[in-house]
Design an enzyme around this catalytic site. Sequence first.
Site, PDB file in Angstrom:
ATOM      1  N   LYS A 184       0.861  -1.192   0.000  1.00 31.67           N
ATOM      2  CA  LYS A 184       0.000   0.000   0.000  1.00 31.67           C
ATOM      3  C   LYS A 184       0.892   1.236   0.000  1.00 31.67           C
ATOM      4  CE  LYS A 184      -1.859   2.738   2.959  1.00 31.67           C
ATOM      5  NZ  LYS A 184      -1.803   3.981   2.148  1.00 31.67           N
ATOM      6  N   GLU A 259      10.102   0.681  10.011  1.00 37.39           N
ATOM      7  CA  GLU A 259      11.104   1.720   9.690  1.00 37.39           C
ATOM      8  C   GLU A 259      10.429   3.055   9.931  1.00 37.39           C
ATOM      9  OE1 GLU A 259      14.130   1.258   8.950  1.00 37.39           O
ATOM     10  OE2 GLU A 259      14.297  -0.738   8.085  1.00 37.39           O
ATOM     11  N   CYS A 293      14.212  10.525   6.038  1.00 36.42           N
ATOM     12  CA  CYS A 293      14.250  10.081   7.443  1.00 36.42           C
ATOM     13  C   CYS A 293      15.661  10.122   8.012  1.00 36.42           C
ATOM     14  CB  CYS A 293      13.654   8.682   7.561  1.00 36.42           C
ATOM     15  SG  CYS A 293      14.371   7.537   6.385  1.00 36.42           S
ATOM     16  N   GLU A 392      10.522  15.570  14.785  1.00 37.74           N
ATOM     17  CA  GLU A 392      10.812  15.406  13.361  1.00 37.74           C
ATOM     18  C   GLU A 392      10.027  16.463  12.582  1.00 37.74           C
ATOM     19  OE1 GLU A 392       9.432  11.777  11.373  1.00 37.74           O
ATOM     20  OE2 GLU A 392      11.371  11.687  10.362  1.00 37.74           O
TER      21      GLU A 392
HETATM   22  P1  NAD Z   1       2.748   8.241   7.703  1.00 36.13           P
HETATM   23  O1  NAD Z   1       3.087   7.426   8.890  1.00 36.13           O
HETATM   24  O2  NAD Z   1       1.753   9.324   7.828  1.00 36.13           O
HETATM   25  O3  NAD Z   1       2.188   7.292   6.542  1.00 36.13           O
HETATM   26  C1  NAD Z   1       2.936   6.177   6.079  1.00 36.13           C
HETATM   27  C2  NAD Z   1       1.973   5.190   5.435  1.00 36.13           C
HETATM   28  O4  NAD Z   1       1.110   4.682   6.449  1.00 36.13           O
HETATM   29  C3  NAD Z   1       1.077   5.771   4.350  1.00 36.13           C
HETATM   30  O5  NAD Z   1       0.956   4.822   3.309  1.00 36.13           O
HETATM   31  C4  NAD Z   1      -0.249   5.956   5.076  1.00 36.13           C
HETATM   32  O6  NAD Z   1      -1.367   5.890   4.219  1.00 36.13           O
HETATM   33  C5  NAD Z   1      -0.225   4.756   6.000  1.00 36.13           C
HETATM   34  N1  NAD Z   1      -1.087   4.871   7.190  1.00 36.13           N
HETATM   35  C6  NAD Z   1      -1.528   5.990   7.803  1.00 36.13           C
HETATM   36  N2  NAD Z   1      -2.304   5.660   8.864  1.00 36.13           N
HETATM   37  C7  NAD Z   1      -2.339   4.308   8.914  1.00 36.13           C
HETATM   38  C8  NAD Z   1      -2.957   3.374   9.788  1.00 36.13           C
HETATM   39  N3  NAD Z   1      -3.707   3.766  10.817  1.00 36.13           N
HETATM   40  N4  NAD Z   1      -2.772   2.052   9.550  1.00 36.13           N
HETATM   41  C9  NAD Z   1      -2.012   1.627   8.519  1.00 36.13           C
HETATM   42  N5  NAD Z   1      -1.404   2.477   7.657  1.00 36.13           N
HETATM   43  C10 NAD Z   1      -1.565   3.804   7.849  1.00 36.13           C
HETATM   44  O7  NAD Z   1       4.143   8.761   7.129  1.00 36.13           O
HETATM   45  P2  NAD Z   1       4.395   9.733   5.887  1.00 36.13           P
HETATM   46  O8  NAD Z   1       3.990  11.093   6.299  1.00 36.13           O
HETATM   47  O9  NAD Z   1       3.815   9.132   4.653  1.00 36.13           O
HETATM   48  O10 NAD Z   1       5.991   9.620   5.721  1.00 36.13           O
HETATM   49  C11 NAD Z   1       6.874  10.348   6.488  1.00 36.13           C
HETATM   50  C12 NAD Z   1       7.394   9.524   7.654  1.00 36.13           C
HETATM   51  O11 NAD Z   1       8.018   8.335   7.187  1.00 36.13           O
HETATM   52  C13 NAD Z   1       8.456  10.247   8.449  1.00 36.13           C
HETATM   53  O12 NAD Z   1       8.232  10.052   9.824  1.00 36.13           O
HETATM   54  C14 NAD Z   1       9.751   9.545   8.016  1.00 36.13           C
HETATM   55  O13 NAD Z   1      10.806   9.637   8.926  1.00 36.13           O
HETATM   56  C15 NAD Z   1       9.277   8.164   7.837  1.00 36.13           C
HETATM   57  N6  NAD Z   1      10.210   7.403   6.987  1.00 36.13           N
HETATM   58  C16 NAD Z   1      11.037   6.491   7.576  1.00 36.13           C
HETATM   59  C17 NAD Z   1      11.942   5.774   6.797  1.00 36.13           C
HETATM   60  C18 NAD Z   1      12.856   4.758   7.427  1.00 36.13           C
HETATM   61  O14 NAD Z   1      13.487   4.031   6.668  1.00 36.13           O
HETATM   62  N7  NAD Z   1      12.963   4.671   8.735  1.00 36.13           N
HETATM   63  C19 NAD Z   1      11.999   5.982   5.420  1.00 36.13           C
HETATM   64  C20 NAD Z   1      11.133   6.932   4.858  1.00 36.13           C
HETATM   65  C21 NAD Z   1      10.235   7.636   5.652  1.00 36.13           C
END
Ligand code: NAD
Length: 504
Positions: A184, A259, A293, A392
């Site tokens: 997803k 992650e 990230c 963050e």
């Molecule tokens: P987010 O957590 O808002 O969303 C990530 C994904 O989760 C999206 O596909 C979203 O639709 C889904 N999601 C949202 N609510 C959900 C739920 N209740 N259940 C299941 N899925 C759900 O993150 P974002 O804003 O898309 O991305 C930014 C974040 O990602 C930052 O915190 C960044 O640090 C992190 N990130 C981490 C890494 C890593 O390797 N550690 C890499 C890239 C991004």
Amino acid sequence: MGNRFQVSDRFAAGAQYIGGRLRAGTSDQEHSVIDPATGESVYTYALASTADVDEAVAAAKAAFPGWAGATPGERSDALHRFAGVLAEWADDIARVESLQCGKPLKLTTEFDVPGTIDNTAFFAGAARHLQGQSAAEYSGDHTSYIRREPIGVIGSIAPWNYPLQMAAWKILPAVAAGNTIVLKPAELTPLTSLMFAQAAKEAGIPDGVINVVSGAGRTVGEHLVGHPDVVMTSFTGSTPVGKRVAEIATATVKRLHLELGGKAPFVVFDDADLEAAAQGAVAASLINSGQDCTAATRAYVQRPLFDAFVARVAELMETVRVGDPFDPATDLGPLISHRHRDSVAGFVERARAYATVVTGGEAPGGDLKDGAYYRPTLITGAAQDSEVVQSEIFGPVLVALPFDTDDEGIRLANDTPYGLAASAWSRDVYRANRATRDIKAGCVWVNDHIPIISEMPHGGTKASGYGKDMSAYSFEEYTQVKHVMFDNTAVAAKDWHRTIFGDR
Ligand code: NAD
């Protein structure tokens, strides 16, 4: 503005890729992919429903026995062909990634897309090299050996900051090891995940091995995580959502790979090459508009270098060309959305009450006024426990703080909930080596910050999650280690039976 193009025709059938076919979602909600450089919609699609997730999981389940039963060599050949198709499609994929994310074309063409092709080629090789302990007679009376087996249908959830690379990091190790997958992507950025899945089909990877459901997190994401036929959840995203995903996965006893967020420190000791550190800090804090990230977010600089570092970083930030992602001269594109830009601006505005904004701290106007742009921003004078140091922000914002002793620099570097990545800058090998030992993070660079390679793992500790993407370590997540033990004595009354039968 610039060299815009249409994507609607390519995805006319819809934004769900299930069982090898692109089709429309069956929920009653629509979502628009917005070009963040203009604020205009470039593609509107029907979001997936939970029934679409069920269908995608069923397709992955049906494809599993065949794919798991292929030889490692056959899977490797398919992945090599996959890398070849991605290379042929590279220009198109880069342009779509730039369009949906606002990434400068030079970033997508030089980083996102070639990195993904390299990941694919790496996993083509790695598919033939699954590791395990040697078979031996460890008990004396048995031969023991290890089977490393695929585990089944994987459910993966990805963020919007590197949509293509995150799709690749989730899909490739899972599929190389013989699993099938339902991914997803984030609602904002489904397009290159769909292209990635289509490229896999073009390469001959069987239908159902890779499925993409483009839907909302709370409904479709949670349904995928809780699905009884999904054996493992692999999630990349923010720490708060990761906690929610963990709750659901735990309730259904799923294997979990998280992650999560980061707040990477950038520690500059007083013997460092100042120019290298300043250039490194600007590049590492601004890459992907700071929506990375592992981006450098907190520069701790030993006091003798502090003022010169701040002056040079500010000077360099002011030379960065903010502009249209499709203009080859652009260094920094917009943020992912106006909403996210406003969130980043909110952190900076609140910081003005307790810190100094040295440069940036505003959205550019003029030709860029309709896009989600924000200028490179440097902040000083913030306390260690302040919001801009601890939270963050996920934007082009660097906070610089001074320190005195080496121990203090390391202590401050470790003083956030996160532990994803960090860097140490020094010309003293002993000092740098101590920093790599003492900084709590999944990756510590020395005299650089950001580069990643397919052969080495990526993943964090503390609130940044657990588990590894890329490298052979990722197979620890996506395979089940099975111990097989053969009796070699061929006798009915085995020695250890004395525990039950006594000396009879
Ligand atoms: P987010 O957590 O808002 O969303 C990530 C994904 O989760 C999206 O596909 C979203 O639709 C889904 N999601 C949202 N609510 C959900 C739920 N209740 N259940 C299941 N899925 C759900 O993150 P974002 O804003 O898309 O991305 C930014 C974040 O990602 C930052 O915190 C960044 O640090 C992190 N990130 C981490 C890494 C890593 O390797 N550690 C890499 C890239 C991004």
